[in-house]
Scaffold this motif. Sequence first.
Motif, PDB file in Angstrom:
ATOM      1  N   VAL A 427     -21.064  11.533   2.892  1.00 56.76           N
ATOM      2  CA  VAL A 427     -20.023  12.489   2.534  1.00 56.76           C
ATOM      3  C   VAL A 427     -18.999  12.735   0.769  1.00 56.76           C
ATOM      4  O   VAL A 427     -18.850  11.521   0.536  1.00 56.76           O
ATOM      5  CB  VAL A 427     -18.415  12.133   3.181  1.00 56.76           C
ATOM      6  CG1 VAL A 427     -17.586  13.283   3.181  1.00 56.76           C
ATOM      7  CG2 VAL A 427     -19.580  12.345   4.666  1.00 56.76           C
ATOM      8  N   TRP A 428     -19.418  13.840   0.550  1.00 52.97           N
ATOM      9  CA  TRP A 428     -18.715  13.925  -0.449  1.00 52.97           C
ATOM     10  C   TRP A 428     -16.953  15.155  -0.547  1.00 52.97           C
ATOM     11  O   TRP A 428     -17.192  15.598   0.236  1.00 52.97           O
ATOM     12  CB  TRP A 428     -19.649  14.875  -1.426  1.00 52.97           C
ATOM     13  CG  TRP A 428     -20.439  14.345  -2.197  1.00 52.97           C
ATOM     14  CD1 TRP A 428     -20.570  13.472  -3.577  1.00 52.97           C
ATOM     15  CD2 TRP A 428     -21.506  13.893  -1.969  1.00 52.97           C
ATOM     16  NE1 TRP A 428     -21.696  12.366  -3.249  1.00 52.97           N
ATOM     17  CE2 TRP A 428     -22.588  12.670  -2.485  1.00 52.97           C
ATOM     18  CE3 TRP A 428     -22.672  14.048  -0.476  1.00 52.97           C
ATOM     19  CZ2 TRP A 428     -23.620  12.374  -2.296  1.00 52.97           C
ATOM     20  CZ3 TRP A 428     -23.776  13.365  -0.385  1.00 52.97           C
ATOM     21  CH2 TRP A 428     -23.899  12.746  -0.754  1.00 52.97           C
ATOM     22  N   MET A 429     -16.091  14.485  -0.995  1.00 54.67           N
ATOM     23  CA  MET A 429     -14.506  15.426  -0.636  1.00 54.67           C
ATOM     24  C   MET A 429     -14.610  15.707  -2.385  1.00 54.67           C
ATOM     25  O   MET A 429     -14.494  15.714  -3.095  1.00 54.67           O
ATOM     26  CB  MET A 429     -13.962  14.713  -0.555  1.00 54.67           C
ATOM     27  CG  MET A 429     -12.073  14.870  -0.153  1.00 54.67           C
ATOM     28  SD  MET A 429     -12.399  15.476   1.131  1.00 54.67           S
ATOM     29  CE  MET A 429     -12.491  14.837   2.315  1.00 54.67           C
ATOM     30  N   TYR A 430     -13.802  17.470  -2.117  1.00 48.80           N
ATOM     31  CA  TYR A 430     -13.421  18.161  -3.643  1.00 48.80           C
ATOM     32  C   TYR A 430     -12.365  18.916  -2.951  1.00 48.80           C
ATOM     33  O   TYR A 430     -11.554  18.528  -2.025  1.00 48.80           O
ATOM     34  CB  TYR A 430     -13.968  18.986  -3.940  1.00 48.80           C
ATOM     35  CG  TYR A 430     -14.546  20.044  -2.951  1.00 48.80           C
ATOM     36  CD1 TYR A 430     -13.577  21.624  -3.219  1.00 48.80           C
ATOM     37  CD2 TYR A 430     -15.525  20.255  -1.855  1.00 48.80           C
ATOM     38  CE1 TYR A 430     -13.346  22.158  -2.024  1.00 48.80           C
ATOM     39  CE2 TYR A 430     -15.412  21.438  -1.136  1.00 48.80           C
ATOM     40  CZ  TYR A 430     -14.131  22.269  -1.658  1.00 48.80           C
ATOM     41  OH  TYR A 430     -13.780  23.656  -0.600  1.00 48.80           O
ATOM     42  N   ARG A 431     -11.551  18.821  -4.343  1.00 51.77           N
ATOM     43  CA  ARG A 431     -10.087  20.023  -4.559  1.00 51.77           C
ATOM     44  C   ARG A 431     -10.308  20.530  -5.310  1.00 51.77           C
ATOM     45  O   ARG A 431     -10.091  20.616  -6.356  1.00 51.77           O
ATOM     46  CB  ARG A 431      -8.899  18.614  -4.121  1.00 51.77           C
ATOM     47  CG  ARG A 431      -8.173  19.462  -3.873  1.00 51.77           C
ATOM     48  CD  ARG A 431      -6.148  18.657  -4.237  1.00 51.77           C
ATOM     49  NE  ARG A 431      -5.898  18.496  -5.002  1.00 51.77           N
ATOM     50  CZ  ARG A 431      -5.289  17.728  -5.756  1.00 51.77           C
ATOM     51  NH1 ARG A 431      -5.445  16.186  -5.155  1.00 51.77           N
ATOM     52  NH2 ARG A 431      -5.191  17.561  -7.181  1.00 51.77           N
ATOM     53  N   MET A 432      -9.980  21.841  -5.163  1.00 52.60           N
ATOM     54  CA  MET A 432     -10.017  23.065  -5.521  1.00 52.60           C
ATOM     55  C   MET A 432      -8.407  23.632  -6.499  1.00 52.60           C
ATOM     56  O   MET A 432      -7.777  23.578  -6.133  1.00 52.60           O
ATOM     57  CB  MET A 432     -10.568  23.804  -5.928  1.00 52.60           C
ATOM     58  CG  MET A 432     -10.927  25.100  -6.254  1.00 52.60           C
ATOM     59  SD  MET A 432      -9.886  26.193  -7.429  1.00 52.60           S
ATOM     60  CE  MET A 432      -8.858  27.035  -6.989  1.00 52.60           C
ATOM     61  N   ASP A 433      -8.226  23.148  -8.069  1.00 59.93           N
ATOM     62  CA  ASP A 433      -6.941  22.655  -8.270  1.00 59.93           C
ATOM     63  C   ASP A 433      -6.407  23.934  -9.738  1.00 59.93           C
ATOM     64  O   ASP A 433      -5.434  24.341  -9.563  1.00 59.93           O
ATOM     65  CB  ASP A 433      -6.660  21.964  -9.370  1.00 59.93           C
ATOM     66  CG  ASP A 433      -5.968  20.576  -8.670  1.00 59.93           C
ATOM     67  OD1 ASP A 433      -6.112  20.797  -6.873  1.00 59.93           O
ATOM     68  OD2 ASP A 433      -5.829  19.835  -8.821  1.00 59.93           O
ATOM     69  N   TRP A 434      -7.446  24.780  -9.952  1.00 58.65           N
ATOM     70  CA  TRP A 434      -7.769  26.106 -10.737  1.00 58.65           C
ATOM     71  C   TRP A 434      -6.378  27.232 -10.095  1.00 58.65           C
ATOM     72  O   TRP A 434      -6.533  27.577  -8.538  1.00 58.65           O
ATOM     73  CB  TRP A 434      -8.599  26.555 -11.068  1.00 58.65           C
ATOM     74  CG  TRP A 434      -8.629  27.874 -12.121  1.00 58.65           C
ATOM     75  CD1 TRP A 434      -8.329  27.417 -13.637  1.00 58.65           C
ATOM     76  CD2 TRP A 434      -8.681  29.091 -12.125  1.00 58.65           C
ATOM     77  NE1 TRP A 434      -7.905  28.052 -13.990  1.00 58.65           N
ATOM     78  CE2 TRP A 434      -8.360  29.455 -13.037  1.00 58.65           C
ATOM     79  CE3 TRP A 434      -9.159  29.535 -11.055  1.00 58.65           C
ATOM     80  CZ2 TRP A 434      -8.692  31.144 -13.507  1.00 58.65           C
ATOM     81  CZ3 TRP A 434      -8.950  31.340 -11.494  1.00 58.65           C
ATOM     82  CH2 TRP A 434      -9.094  31.742 -12.486  1.00 58.65           C
ATOM     83  N   GLU A 435      -5.551  27.383 -11.012  1.00 56.27           N
ATOM     84  CA  GLU A 435      -4.260  28.671 -10.334  1.00 56.27           C
ATOM     85  C   GLU A 435      -5.072  30.087 -10.839  1.00 56.27           C
ATOM     86  O   GLU A 435      -5.104  30.519 -12.309  1.00 56.27           O
ATOM     87  CB  GLU A 435      -3.255  28.592 -11.025  1.00 56.27           C
ATOM     88  CG  GLU A 435      -3.228  26.879 -10.478  1.00 56.27           C
ATOM     89  CD  GLU A 435      -1.271  26.752 -10.430  1.00 56.27           C
ATOM     90  OE1 GLU A 435      -0.842  27.519 -11.324  1.00 56.27           O
ATOM     91  OE2 GLU A 435      -0.667  25.343 -10.437  1.00 56.27           O
ATOM     92  N   ALA A 436      -5.076  30.771  -9.866  1.00 57.42           N
ATOM     93  CA  ALA A 436      -5.199  32.263 -10.381  1.00 57.42           C
ATOM     94  C   ALA A 436      -4.529  32.757 -10.624  1.00 57.42           C
ATOM     95  O   ALA A 436      -3.022  32.935 -10.065  1.00 57.42           O
ATOM     96  CB  ALA A 436      -6.144  32.892  -8.594  1.00 57.42           C
ATOM     97  N   PRO A 437      -4.625  34.275 -11.147  1.00 57.92           N
ATOM     98  CA  PRO A 437      -3.476  34.839 -11.401  1.00 57.92           C
ATOM     99  C   PRO A 437      -3.118  35.520 -10.371  1.00 57.92           C
ATOM    100  O   PRO A 437      -1.896  36.295 -10.668  1.00 57.92           O
ATOM    101  CB  PRO A 437      -3.695  35.390 -12.826  1.00 57.92           C
ATOM    102  CG  PRO A 437      -5.544  35.537 -12.983  1.00 57.92           C
ATOM    103  CD  PRO A 437      -6.067  34.353 -12.258  1.00 57.92           C
ATOM    104  N   ALA A 438      -3.844  35.830  -9.556  1.00 62.11           N
ATOM    105  CA  ALA A 438      -3.495  36.308  -8.757  1.00 62.11           C
ATOM    106  C   ALA A 438      -2.361  36.435  -8.400  1.00 62.11           C
ATOM    107  O   ALA A 438      -1.713  35.841  -7.707  1.00 62.11           O
ATOM    108  CB  ALA A 438      -4.356  36.929  -7.425  1.00 62.11           C
ATOM    109  N   ALA A 439      -1.460  37.506  -7.318  1.00 61.54           N
ATOM    110  CA  ALA A 439      -0.014  38.243  -7.026  1.00 61.54           C
ATOM    111  C   ALA A 439       1.071  37.078  -8.096  1.00 61.54           C
ATOM    112  O   ALA A 439       2.055  36.736  -7.274  1.00 61.54           O
ATOM    113  CB  ALA A 439      -0.050  37.687  -5.641  1.00 61.54           C
ATOM    114  N   GLY A 440       1.098  37.946  -8.907  1.00 60.65           N
ATOM    115  CA  GLY A 440       2.168  37.075 -10.179  1.00 60.65           C
ATOM    116  C   GLY A 440       2.122  35.945  -9.972  1.00 60.65           C
ATOM    117  O   GLY A 440       3.459  35.408 -10.411  1.00 60.65           O
ATOM    118  N   GLY A 441       1.183  35.122  -9.952  1.00 58.75           N
ATOM    119  CA  GLY A 441       0.171  33.794 -10.093  1.00 58.75           C
ATOM    120  C   GLY A 441       0.651  33.067  -8.343  1.00 58.75           C
ATOM    121  O   GLY A 441       0.972  31.807  -8.665  1.00 58.75           O
TER     122      GLY A 441
END
Length: 532
Positions: A427-441
């Motif tokens: 099993v491999w686990m991940y988390r995605m942390d990049w913040e999209a600029p949509a909806a004014g951040g």
Amino acid sequence: MTQAHQITRRTLMGSVAAFGAVAALPAFAKDFGSATTVVATSNGPVRGRFEADGVQAFKGLRYAAPPLGPLRFRAPQPLAKWSAVVDAATFGNAAIQSAGQPDAPFDETQSEDCLFLNVWTAGALTAKRPVMVWLHGGGFASGAAGRPTYWGDHFARDGVVLVSLNHRLNVFGFTQLPDSWGPDYASSGLAGMLDIVAALEWVKTNIAQFGGDPHNVTIFGESGGGAKVSLLLGMPVAKGLYHKAIIQSGAALDAAPRAYAQALGGALTEELAVIPGDVAALAAVAPQKVFAAQDAAMAKVSKRASHGFLIDGFVPSIDRRALPRGPFSPDAQDMVADVPLIIGTNRDEGTMFALGNTALASETDAGFEQFVKEKYAKQPNRIAAALRATYPGYAPGDLVTALNGNQMFWVDSIKLAERKLRQRAPVWMYRMDWEAPAAGGRLKAGHAVELSFVFGTYANVPDFVGTGPGPARMAAQMHPAWVAFAKTGNPQTAATPAWPRYDLARRQTMIFNLESRVESDPHADLRKLLVA
């Protein structure tokens, strides 16, 4: 709990892979649109279209008989064969669902006749390339495979045969009729899942004709699609049709109890004035009338039955046959002991569902603490403190949103991983942390933000993920990892740091960001409090 704090079934149904206008399509090579050679499938000959860089796309291929008339609510039936060449140039119908979803192309059509799949491939059709089968999100109520986020041309260019599919949703896919309807409807509450099984059977039979290896199939999905992957991992009828799995923000440990599902099915036929067993009368009801009757049926059952299931309404249910029990309740089933798994979530899952909730902006510290007490009678003060420490700088309303998102997606993802770890496959686990600029951040690293990075299609949805180097950098890391997993059963690539397997000792997790890293037991204090 106040309404401002709740993430409702309807908001989950309305979550989409992208919002805002779809970008203008990129310019393609001169061969775009020319016909492919004819491919002989088990049902009959088909012909697709070339896209850029030699990608061949076969769109709108039928994989089962139209589930119309007397086949409504029944398991998918075999498709009649044809002899004339079918032109597979456009996407098939999406399932009937609520209109106005912002990621839907202008030309998307909806119908009960929705059992279609798409294939993207590149190179010799005699090759044996790994296959990935994509299951779209939208809860169990909405979504479609043909939306621009999900186009499979990037996977095809990188040596994967990508298959995506539409199946029955909501009331059409998950109405469990009572036993009085007889054996043909014994698993009607899983019709939409059995559609997916039928599509996987089509892949097993036909994908070699498109350059795919039927013995190397990875199923993957996000949100509701991740839940569908979870359920397939508990369905004996799907055994052997896939070999690896990826669950993105959609771990499902259980399914609706049969008694509740049958009560809901009975309420629906009452609402439609159809007596038990009258197949002809059920078949004669107009599709939009069936669709419109859902809410009234749910209102009836909610007043007379308490089922305790977290996602209510017309969703998959346990039939004791195709789905004998919850796929991961209380544990993973033996039949998936050798199936490797990637599972993960995004850091700010709850923001997608809170964008329209203006009350959260004026939330107070006291209101946040009261919200935690209502959610967790035990140790509310410790949980509130852990949330503040985990999300420094978040306002009280943002902390409410963070707790909602963790409850919906992160907690069960951890539980599912823990239960799968009792088996021998990695099993491999991940988390995605990049913040999209949509909806004014305000979206931050929200639900579904990672999708176009996995597919490499970020240029198709700039209103959702933004422009500039950020999305390209994220795609350059996530897409190759998914491709590597499909090819080798290991997501490691040169684009990311070493990604160890997940285990209970160190809980090492890939944190995808502009500069990705591996972290041991991220959000450990919060996990120990929330994951019982």
